[in-house]
Design an enzyme around this catalytic site. Structure first.
Site, PDB file in Angstrom:
ATOM      1  N   GLY A  14     -12.066  -3.697  -9.345  1.00 12.44           N
ATOM      2  CA  GLY A  14     -10.775  -3.480  -8.683  1.00 12.44           C
ATOM      3  C   GLY A  14      -9.565  -3.501  -9.593  1.00 12.44           C
ATOM      4  N   SER A  20      -2.568  -4.950 -10.992  1.00 12.90           N
ATOM      5  CA  SER A  20      -3.660  -5.278 -10.063  1.00 12.90           C
ATOM      6  C   SER A  20      -3.945  -6.779 -10.051  1.00 12.90           C
ATOM      7  CB  SER A  20      -4.951  -4.567 -10.506  1.00 12.90           C
ATOM      8  OG  SER A  20      -4.811  -3.181 -10.432  1.00 12.90           O
ATOM      9  N   ASP A  65     -17.855   3.483  -7.960  1.00 10.98           N
ATOM     10  CA  ASP A  65     -17.163   3.769  -6.713  1.00 10.98           C
ATOM     11  C   ASP A  65     -17.982   3.055  -5.639  1.00 10.98           C
ATOM     12  OD1 ASP A  65     -16.428   4.838  -4.236  1.00 10.98           O
ATOM     13  OD2 ASP A  65     -15.925   6.787  -5.084  1.00 10.98           O
ATOM     14  N   VAL A  66     -17.372   2.077  -4.976  1.00  4.80           N
ATOM     15  CA  VAL A  66     -18.153   1.237  -4.050  1.00  4.80           C
ATOM     16  C   VAL A  66     -18.600   1.964  -2.785  1.00  4.80           C
ATOM     17  CG1 VAL A  66     -17.241  -0.971  -4.867  1.00  4.80           C
ATOM     18  CG2 VAL A  66     -16.045   0.259  -3.031  1.00  4.80           C
ATOM     19  N   ILE A  91     -10.847  -4.970  -3.865  1.00  7.94           N
ATOM     20  CA  ILE A  91     -10.849  -3.543  -3.522  1.00  7.94           C
ATOM     21  C   ILE A  91     -10.443  -3.341  -2.071  1.00  7.94           C
ATOM     22  CG2 ILE A  91     -12.487  -1.666  -3.031  1.00  7.94           C
ATOM     23  CD1 ILE A  91     -13.938  -2.463  -5.610  1.00  7.94           C
ATOM     24  N   ALA A  94      -6.856   2.311   2.595  1.00  9.57           N
ATOM     25  CA  ALA A  94      -6.679   2.947   3.916  1.00  9.57           C
ATOM     26  C   ALA A  94      -5.750   4.132   3.716  1.00  9.57           C
ATOM     27  CB  ALA A  94      -6.059   1.965   4.910  1.00  9.57           C
ATOM     28  N   TYR A 154       0.620  -3.181   8.898  1.00  5.91           N
ATOM     29  CA  TYR A 154      -0.658  -3.493   8.228  1.00  5.91           C
ATOM     30  C   TYR A 154      -1.833  -2.876   8.999  1.00  5.91           C
ATOM     31  CZ  TYR A 154      -3.504  -5.999   4.830  1.00  5.91           C
ATOM     32  OH  TYR A 154      -4.366  -6.298   3.811  1.00  5.91           O
ATOM     33  N   LYS A 161      -9.644  -6.322   7.164  1.00  2.15           N
ATOM     34  CA  LYS A 161      -9.648  -7.657   6.540  1.00  2.15           C
ATOM     35  C   LYS A 161     -10.316  -8.690   7.463  1.00  2.15           C
ATOM     36  CE  LYS A 161      -7.548  -6.829   2.564  1.00  2.15           C
ATOM     37  NZ  LYS A 161      -8.376  -6.650   1.352  1.00  2.15           N
ATOM     38  N   THR A 192       1.913  -4.326  -5.822  1.00  9.05           N
ATOM     39  CA  THR A 192       0.859  -3.629  -6.585  1.00  9.05           C
ATOM     40  C   THR A 192       0.788  -2.199  -6.054  1.00  9.05           C
ATOM     41  OG1 THR A 192      -0.842  -4.185  -4.978  1.00  9.05           O
ATOM     42  CG2 THR A 192      -0.533  -5.751  -6.788  1.00  9.05           C
ATOM     43  N   SER A 194      -1.583  -0.766  -4.361  1.00  6.90           N
ATOM     44  CA  SER A 194      -2.048  -0.767  -2.959  1.00  6.90           C
ATOM     45  C   SER A 194      -0.921  -1.186  -2.026  1.00  6.90           C
ATOM     46  CB  SER A 194      -3.206  -1.738  -2.782  1.00  6.90           C
ATOM     47  OG  SER A 194      -4.332  -1.267  -3.427  1.00  6.90           O
TER      48      SER A 194
HETATM   49  P1  NAP Z   1      -4.646  -2.422  -6.576  1.00  9.68           P
HETATM   50  O1  NAP Z   1      -4.219  -2.757  -7.937  1.00  9.68           O
HETATM   51  O2  NAP Z   1      -4.284  -1.067  -6.049  1.00  9.68           O
HETATM   52  O3  NAP Z   1      -6.209  -2.687  -6.440  1.00  9.68           O
HETATM   53  C1  NAP Z   1      -7.009  -2.070  -5.458  1.00  9.68           C
HETATM   54  C2  NAP Z   1      -8.226  -1.552  -6.178  1.00  9.68           C
HETATM   55  O4  NAP Z   1      -9.199  -1.021  -5.266  1.00  9.68           O
HETATM   56  C3  NAP Z   1      -7.885  -0.405  -7.136  1.00  9.68           C
HETATM   57  O5  NAP Z   1      -8.446  -0.671  -8.406  1.00  9.68           O
HETATM   58  C4  NAP Z   1      -8.571   0.773  -6.477  1.00  9.68           C
HETATM   59  O6  NAP Z   1      -8.942   1.814  -7.352  1.00  9.68           O
HETATM   60  C5  NAP Z   1      -9.786   0.077  -5.916  1.00  9.68           C
HETATM   61  N1  NAP Z   1     -10.559   0.952  -5.051  1.00  9.68           N
HETATM   62  C6  NAP Z   1     -10.163   1.635  -3.960  1.00  9.68           C
HETATM   63  N2  NAP Z   1     -11.181   2.372  -3.477  1.00  9.68           N
HETATM   64  C7  NAP Z   1     -12.257   2.122  -4.286  1.00  9.68           C
HETATM   65  C8  NAP Z   1     -13.593   2.585  -4.312  1.00  9.68           C
HETATM   66  N3  NAP Z   1     -14.065   3.452  -3.409  1.00  9.68           N
HETATM   67  N4  NAP Z   1     -14.434   2.122  -5.294  1.00  9.68           N
HETATM   68  C9  NAP Z   1     -13.982   1.252  -6.214  1.00  9.68           C
HETATM   69  N5  NAP Z   1     -12.711   0.783  -6.253  1.00  9.68           N
HETATM   70  C10 NAP Z   1     -11.860   1.222  -5.290  1.00  9.68           C
HETATM   71  O7  NAP Z   1      -3.985  -3.440  -5.512  1.00  9.68           O
HETATM   72  P2  NAP Z   1      -4.154  -5.019  -5.320  1.00  9.68           P
HETATM   73  O8  NAP Z   1      -2.990  -5.424  -4.495  1.00  9.68           O
HETATM   74  O9  NAP Z   1      -4.440  -5.693  -6.602  1.00  9.68           O
HETATM   75  O10 NAP Z   1      -5.428  -5.096  -4.361  1.00  9.68           O
HETATM   76  C11 NAP Z   1      -6.577  -5.857  -4.649  1.00  9.68           C
HETATM   77  C12 NAP Z   1      -7.069  -6.579  -3.401  1.00  9.68           C
HETATM   78  O11 NAP Z   1      -6.121  -7.575  -3.063  1.00  9.68           O
HETATM   79  C13 NAP Z   1      -7.216  -5.682  -2.175  1.00  9.68           C
HETATM   80  O12 NAP Z   1      -8.357  -6.075  -1.455  1.00  9.68           O
HETATM   81  C14 NAP Z   1      -5.968  -6.008  -1.393  1.00  9.68           C
HETATM   82  O13 NAP Z   1      -6.097  -5.744  -0.008  1.00  9.68           O
HETATM   83  C15 NAP Z   1      -5.869  -7.485  -1.680  1.00  9.68           C
HETATM   84  N6  NAP Z   1      -4.576  -8.101  -1.383  1.00  9.68           N
HETATM   85  C16 NAP Z   1      -3.445  -7.589  -1.920  1.00  9.68           C
HETATM   86  C17 NAP Z   1      -2.236  -8.178  -1.604  1.00  9.68           C
HETATM   87  C18 NAP Z   1      -0.933  -7.603  -2.149  1.00  9.68           C
HETATM   88  O14 NAP Z   1       0.118  -7.872  -1.568  1.00  9.68           O
HETATM   89  N7  NAP Z   1      -0.961  -6.863  -3.224  1.00  9.68           N
HETATM   90  C19 NAP Z   1      -2.182  -9.295  -0.758  1.00  9.68           C
HETATM   91  C20 NAP Z   1      -3.368  -9.800  -0.242  1.00  9.68           C
HETATM   92  C21 NAP Z   1      -4.569  -9.198  -0.553  1.00  9.68           C
HETATM   93  P3  NAP Z   1      -8.050   3.169  -7.275  1.00  9.68           P
HETATM   94  O15 NAP Z   1      -6.701   2.840  -7.784  1.00  9.68           O
HETATM   95  O16 NAP Z   1      -8.833   4.123  -8.104  1.00  9.68           O
HETATM   96  O17 NAP Z   1      -8.017   3.609  -5.830  1.00  9.68           O
END
Ligand code: NAP
Length: 254
Positions: A14, A20, A65-66, A91, A94, A154, A161, A192, A194
């Site tokens: 991820g 990230s 790719d998951v 990861i 949406a 959300y 989630k 980030t 996402s």
């Molecule tokens: P991020 O940097 O965009 O990380 C999300 C990762 O998921 C990216 O590396 C993305 O790759 C990967 N991904 C998406 N589809 C995939 C697939 N089919 N196969 C493999 N990898 C895939 O954002 P982040 O905020 O760090 O998110 C990481 C986790 O933290 C997520 O589960 C998110 O819901 C959670 N989270 C985030 C927050 C927040 O506010 N940021 C808060 C709570 C929880 P690509 O870029 O190639 O799509």
């Protein structure tokens, strides 16, 4: 000084860029002496993740790719013969339009896509990694408060989630006898790639910063340190749990 993850090998899925949460976790794991293996989703991110790997002591970097069973099988095969002690699943995905229109308008395809990438993938990753965790270990995923509370915009991701957190409990129950602990960290909002997909995200940051008991937002390094705790022997009694690292925001009412 002793390092909390010395002698342990961690698979981290991820990392997209330096913002990230998975990258913050990789940095903390490295600081604590873990050997890392990183994955990237596809060709588009290969270069970026390889560049970041340079900052992490040149760990092995593999494509995964998951949503592709072949990629997951290939991952297990590439790692066979070695031992994994920790897996970080960071990861989610949406469609942007499903994070903008009313939840009731969510399409079947959009709902299933969010579930597949953000929730089912944890089950698939656990199945691929568990055989490599011959000495037990820890699996960690990332979740958000929108799983149990209705948070504006959300939407479909909140439902994914909720399924992810339920999956954590079922996985923890099944893998516990093999010494594998499974937990989620519920992080506060962090800017980030996402997060930028969520409409009015800066407003969310502002509200949380003003109302969280600690009166500030979450630092990715705090999420990473919680992951270190869960992956280390310090977390040996914790499984099936959702640990909040959100400056306390989740306890607040209106
Ligand atoms: P991020 O940097 O965009 O990380 C999300 C990762 O998921 C990216 O590396 C993305 O790759 C990967 N991904 C998406 N589809 C995939 C697939 N089919 N196969 C493999 N990898 C895939 O954002 P982040 O905020 O760090 O998110 C990481 C986790 O933290 C997520 O589960 C998110 O819901 C959670 N989270 C985030 C927050 C927040 O506010 N940021 C808060 C709570 C929880 P690509 O870029 O190639 O799509």
């Amino acid at each position: 000084m002793s390092q909390l993850l010395e002698g342990k090998t961690a698979l981290i899925l991820g990392i997209a860029n330096k913002w990230s949460l998975a990258f913050a976790i990789a940095q903390a794991f490295r600081r604590e002496g873990a050997k890392l293996i990183l994955t990237y989703q596809g060709e588009r991110l290969k270069r970026s993740v390889e560049d970041l790997a340079g900052e992490l002591g040149e760990p092995r970097v593999l494509e995964c790719d998951v949503t592709k069973d072949d990629d997951l099988a290939q991952l297990t095969e590439s790692l066979e013969g070695g031992r994994l002690d920790a897996v970080v699943h960071s990861i989610a995905f949406a469609n942007r339009e499903d994070l903008e229109r009313p939840f009731v308008e969510t399409s079947r395809a959009g709902y299933l896509l969010a579930q597949e990438v953000s929730s089912y993938s944890m089950v698939a990753v656990a199945r691929a990694a568990a055989p490599l965790m011959t000495g037990g270990g820890a699996m960690i995923t990332l979740t958000y408060l929108g799983s149990t509370r209705v948070l504006t915009n959300y939407n479909v991701m909140g439902v994914a989630k909720a399924a992810l957190e339920a999956s954590v409990r079922y996985l923890a129950s099944e893998l516990g006898p093999r010494g594998i602990r499974v937990n989620a960290i519920s992080a506060g909002p962090v800017k980030t790639a996402s997060a930028r997909g969520i409409r009015d995200f800066s407003k969310i940051l502002q509200v949380v910063g003003e109302h969280a008991p600690l009166r500030r937002n979450t630092d990715p390094a705090e999420v990473a340190d919680a992951a270190v705790f869960l992956a280390s022997d310090l977390g040996r009694g914790v499984t099936g749990d959702v640990m909040f690292v959100d400056a306390g925001f989740h306890i607040m009412g209106l």
